[in-house]
Enzyme design. Structure first.
Site, mmCIF file in Angstrom:
data_model
loop_
_atom_site.group_PDB
_atom_site.id
_atom_site.type_symbol
_atom_site.label_atom_id
_atom_site.label_comp_id
_atom_site.label_asym_id
_atom_site.label_seq_id
_atom_site.Cartn_x
_atom_site.Cartn_y
_atom_site.Cartn_z
ATOM 1 N N MET A 31 151.336 66.017 48.875
ATOM 2 C CA MET A 31 152.576 66.202 49.621
ATOM 3 C C MET A 31 153.755 66.219 48.646
ATOM 4 O O MET A 31 154.904 66.043 49.051
ATOM 5 C CB MET A 31 152.737 65.106 50.675
ATOM 6 C CG MET A 31 151.602 65.167 51.710
ATOM 7 S SD MET A 31 152.002 64.465 53.305
ATOM 8 C CE MET A 31 152.406 62.791 52.851
ATOM 9 N N GLY A 32 153.477 66.442 47.351
ATOM 10 C CA GLY A 32 154.545 66.573 46.366
ATOM 11 C C GLY A 32 155.093 65.239 45.903
ATOM 12 O O GLY A 32 154.455 64.206 46.098
ATOM 13 N N HIS A 38 148.903 61.630 40.842
ATOM 14 C CA HIS A 38 148.570 63.030 41.110
ATOM 15 C C HIS A 38 148.118 63.729 39.827
ATOM 16 O O HIS A 38 147.181 64.524 39.848
ATOM 17 C CB HIS A 38 149.798 63.772 41.639
ATOM 18 C CG HIS A 38 150.326 63.274 42.944
ATOM 19 N ND1 HIS A 38 151.537 62.639 43.044
ATOM 20 C CD2 HIS A 38 149.810 63.315 44.192
ATOM 21 C CE1 HIS A 38 151.749 62.328 44.311
ATOM 22 N NE2 HIS A 38 150.719 62.708 45.030
ATOM 23 N N ASP A 153 144.136 56.319 48.912
ATOM 24 C CA ASP A 153 143.988 56.561 50.347
ATOM 25 C C ASP A 153 142.490 56.597 50.642
ATOM 26 O O ASP A 153 141.918 57.642 50.927
ATOM 27 C CB ASP A 153 144.659 57.873 50.728
ATOM 28 C CG ASP A 153 146.164 57.795 50.531
ATOM 29 O OD1 ASP A 153 146.820 57.067 51.288
ATOM 30 O OD2 ASP A 153 146.681 58.432 49.592
HETATM 31 O O1 PAF Z 1 147.061 62.317 50.524
HETATM 32 C C1 PAF Z 1 147.965 63.135 50.821
HETATM 33 O O2 PAF Z 1 148.958 63.323 50.100
HETATM 34 C C2 PAF Z 1 147.873 63.909 52.121
HETATM 35 O O3 PAF Z 1 147.345 63.133 53.136
HETATM 36 C C3 PAF Z 1 147.085 65.223 51.961
HETATM 37 C C4 PAF Z 1 145.648 64.981 51.585
HETATM 38 C C5 PAF Z 1 147.747 66.103 50.921
HETATM 39 C C6 PAF Z 1 147.083 65.993 53.294
HETATM 40 O O4 PAF Z 1 148.375 66.308 53.694
#
Ligand code: PAF
Length: 285
Positions: A31-32, A38, A153
């Site tokens: 989600m940026g 990331h 997550d």
């Molecule tokens: O983990 C995230 O950032 C979001 O839940 C994902 C997997 C990009 C889905 O929108």
């Protein structure tokens, strides 16, 4: 240079060209507001495929009413520069209209029942249906060979593995270990809502999870007592815990005596910010 693609058609065309050349594709859905967590997924993805696509899409369908959809940090230019430096091939950043052309009210949903209703799902009704619905679309658009998600997550990972298995989606799911600040706080875009003092306080999640993990490894078998002690530790640190749960790692069912691969999961509020973290634990006997 990293290519910025905003439409499904452009994304498909690029992936088709790679495939025609016999190359494989890795997708890192985000989600940026990209951070070191990331970027470690990006590095892992690059080891598994010739081309890496990172998607940046703040997905409205996974936010509940009153959640932070409008405040969620949107930093596309900065994200693009970061991905450029990392040597990523493509950044897929569609609009809400591009992803949900018929609107979000009546759109087709992907629901993984049961797994989506417990823990995070109990606190955030509809959240995992939103996640599965958007990740299924991203898989259909990018047709990746592999896709990388963060272990932070953890329940999302379990839900998505189940979706892929149930729907026979031909993608391998990779899990990246959680990147942490020096005090143990798991990196998260939502940490930007915390003051420095609150970031110190929030490290209590990792401290409590580590204590439970160590106790399990030392042979403690009274999971109920460990869960109660975890909740108490978080309260003492000034947080408002929602759950502290010891579960089977592969399906999040309550852990029994014979289960060796466990996960301890927790969620707590700090003022208006909701924090989650978890720890995998293998019992040796
Ligand atoms: O983990 C995230 O950032 C979001 O839940 C994902 C997997 C990009 C889905 O929108």
């Amino acid at each position: 240079a990293v290519q910025l693609l905003k439409t499904v058609a452009e994304m498909r065309e690029l992936v088709d060209a790679w495939r025609e050349a016999g190359d494989t594709v890795a997708l890192v859905p985000t989600m940026g507001n990209l951070h070191a967590g990331h970027m470690s997924l990006v590095s892992m993805a690059a080891e598994h495929a010739e081309h890496v696509v990172v998607s940046v899409f703040v997905n409205p369908t996974q936010f509940g009413p009153g959640e932070d959809y409008t405040e969620y940090p949107r930093t596309l230019d900065k994200d693009q520069r970061r991905l450029q430096r990392a040597g990523v091939d493509a950044l897929f950043a569609p609009s809400v209209e591009e992803m949900y052309p018929a609107g979000i009210e009546s759109t087709t949903q992907v629901l993984v029942p049961e797994l989506s209703a417990i823990l995070e799902g109990a606190a955030r009704p509809g959240h995992f249906a939103g996640v599965a619905s958007v990740v299924c679309r991203l898989f259909n658009i990018c047709t990746p060979d592999v896709a990388a998600f963060g272990q932070k997550d953890y329940q999302q990972l379990v839900v998505l593995r189940r979706m892929v298995a149930d729907l026979h989606i031909p993608v391998s799911i990779l899990a990246g270990t959680t990147e942490r600040a020096r005090n143990g706080l798991a990196l998260s875009s939502r940490n930007s809502y915390l003051s420095d003092a609150q970031k110190q306080q929030a490290a209590a999640l990792h401290v409590a999870l580590t204590a439970a993990g160590d106790a399990i490894q030392d042979g403690e078998g009274d999971y109920g007592a460990l869960e109660a002690s975890g909740l108490r530790q978080l309260e003492q640190a000034g947080l408002q815990p929602e759950y502290f749960a010891i579960r089977r790692a592969y399906d999040l069912a309550p852990a029994g005596k014979s289960d060796m691969n466990l996960v301890v999961l927790t969620a707590a509020r700090l003022d208006r910010v909701r924090l989650i973290d978890n720890m995998l634990v293998s019992r040796s006997s």
